[in-house]
Write a protein that holds these residues in place. Structure first.
Motif, PDB file in Angstrom:
ATOM      1  N   ASN A   6       0.860  -1.178   0.000  1.00 59.09           N
ATOM      2  CA  ASN A   6       0.000   0.000   0.000  1.00 59.09           C
ATOM      3  C   ASN A   6       0.906   1.241   0.000  1.00 59.09           C
ATOM      4  OD1 ASN A   6      -1.516   2.272   1.006  1.00 59.09           O
ATOM      5  ND2 ASN A   6      -3.113   0.826   1.602  1.00 59.09           N
ATOM      6  N   ALA A   7       0.859   2.005  -1.075  1.00 59.17           N
ATOM      7  CA  ALA A   7       1.765   3.146  -1.235  1.00 59.17           C
ATOM      8  C   ALA A   7       1.583   4.199  -0.136  1.00 59.17           C
ATOM      9  CB  ALA A   7       1.559   3.787  -2.605  1.00 59.17           C
ATOM     10  N   ARG A   8       0.354   4.437   0.280  1.00 57.77           N
ATOM     11  CA  ARG A   8       0.134   5.436   1.336  1.00 57.77           C
ATOM     12  C   ARG A   8       0.695   4.966   2.664  1.00 57.77           C
ATOM     13  NH1 ARG A   8      -6.007   7.360   0.827  1.00 57.77           N
ATOM     14  NH2 ARG A   8      -6.291   5.130   0.666  1.00 57.77           N
ATOM     15  N   GLN A   9       0.554   3.681   2.964  1.00 56.70           N
ATOM     16  CA  GLN A   9       1.122   3.149   4.202  1.00 56.70           C
ATOM     17  C   GLN A   9       2.640   3.210   4.164  1.00 56.70           C
ATOM     18  OE1 GLN A   9      -0.455  -0.763   4.872  1.00 56.70           O
ATOM     19  NE2 GLN A   9      -2.403   0.014   5.628  1.00 56.70           N
ATOM     20  N   ASN A  44      -0.615  -0.482  13.476  1.00 52.71           N
ATOM     21  CA  ASN A  44      -0.746  -1.535  12.473  1.00 52.71           C
ATOM     22  C   ASN A  44       0.559  -2.333  12.435  1.00 52.71           C
ATOM     23  OD1 ASN A  44      -0.232  -2.660   9.718  1.00 52.71           O
ATOM     24  ND2 ASN A  44      -2.297  -1.891   9.339  1.00 52.71           N
ATOM     25  N   GLU A  45       0.459  -3.641  12.533  1.00 54.31           N
ATOM     26  CA  GLU A  45       1.644  -4.501  12.637  1.00 54.31           C
ATOM     27  C   GLU A  45       2.579  -4.357  11.439  1.00 54.31           C
ATOM     28  OE1 GLU A  45       4.366  -6.630  14.414  1.00 54.31           O
ATOM     29  OE2 GLU A  45       2.485  -6.076  15.381  1.00 54.31           O
ATOM     30  N   ARG A  46       2.032  -4.299  10.236  1.00 50.01           N
ATOM     31  CA  ARG A  46       2.893  -4.161   9.051  1.00 50.01           C
ATOM     32  C   ARG A  46       3.612  -2.819   9.040  1.00 50.01           C
ATOM     33  NH1 ARG A  46      -0.987  -5.617   4.208  1.00 50.01           N
ATOM     34  NH2 ARG A  46      -2.160  -4.094   5.378  1.00 50.01           N
ATOM     35  N   VAL A  47       2.909  -1.766   9.417  1.00 49.19           N
ATOM     36  CA  VAL A  47       3.513  -0.431   9.451  1.00 49.19           C
ATOM     37  C   VAL A  47       4.600  -0.385  10.526  1.00 49.19           C
ATOM     38  CG1 VAL A  47       3.076   2.020   9.894  1.00 49.19           C
ATOM     39  CG2 VAL A  47       1.479   0.698   8.502  1.00 49.19           C
ATOM     40  N   ARG A  48       4.318  -0.936  11.699  1.00 49.77           N
ATOM     41  CA  ARG A  48       5.316  -0.969  12.780  1.00 49.77           C
ATOM     42  C   ARG A  48       6.558  -1.746  12.359  1.00 49.77           C
ATOM     43  NH1 ARG A  48       2.565  -2.462  18.376  1.00 49.77           N
ATOM     44  NH2 ARG A  48       4.658  -1.945  19.047  1.00 49.77           N
TER      45      ARG A  48
END
Length: 72
Positions: A6-9, A44-48
Motif C-alpha cells: 500500500n503506497a500510502r502506508q 498496524n503490525e505491518r507499518v510498525r
C-alpha cells in the motif's frame, strides 16, 4: 521486509521514521484528515514492522560508516 504494498502506508511509515509526527505524516501520505486514524495506523503490525526495518537499516549504515572512518 520489502516496501509495503500500500503506497500510502509506505509513505506514512517513511515519514514517521524520519521523525514527522503521525498526524502530519498521515496527511502528507494522502489520507483525509482524521483525529484518531494516524495513531491507529502506527499500531498496524505491518507499518510498525516497516518502521522498525527502516531503523535497523539506518543503524547498520551508521555502524559501517563509523567503522570505515575509523579504518581511514
Amino acid at each position: 521486509m520489502p516496501a509495503l504494498p500500500n503506497a500510502r502506508q509506505e509513505r506514512f511509515a517513511c515519514l514517521v521514521y524520519k521523525g514527522l509526527p503521525p498526524y502530519r505524516a498521515y496527511a502528507r501520505s494522502g489520507y483525509a484528515h482524521n483525529e484518531g486514524n494516524p495513531y491507529r495506523l502506527t499500531r498496524n503490525e505491518r507499518v510498525r514492522s516497516r518502521i522498525a526495518e527502516l531503523q535497523r537499516i539506518a543503524a547498520m549504515r551508521a555502524i559501517v560508516s563509523k567503522e570505515s572512518i575509523t579504518e581511514e
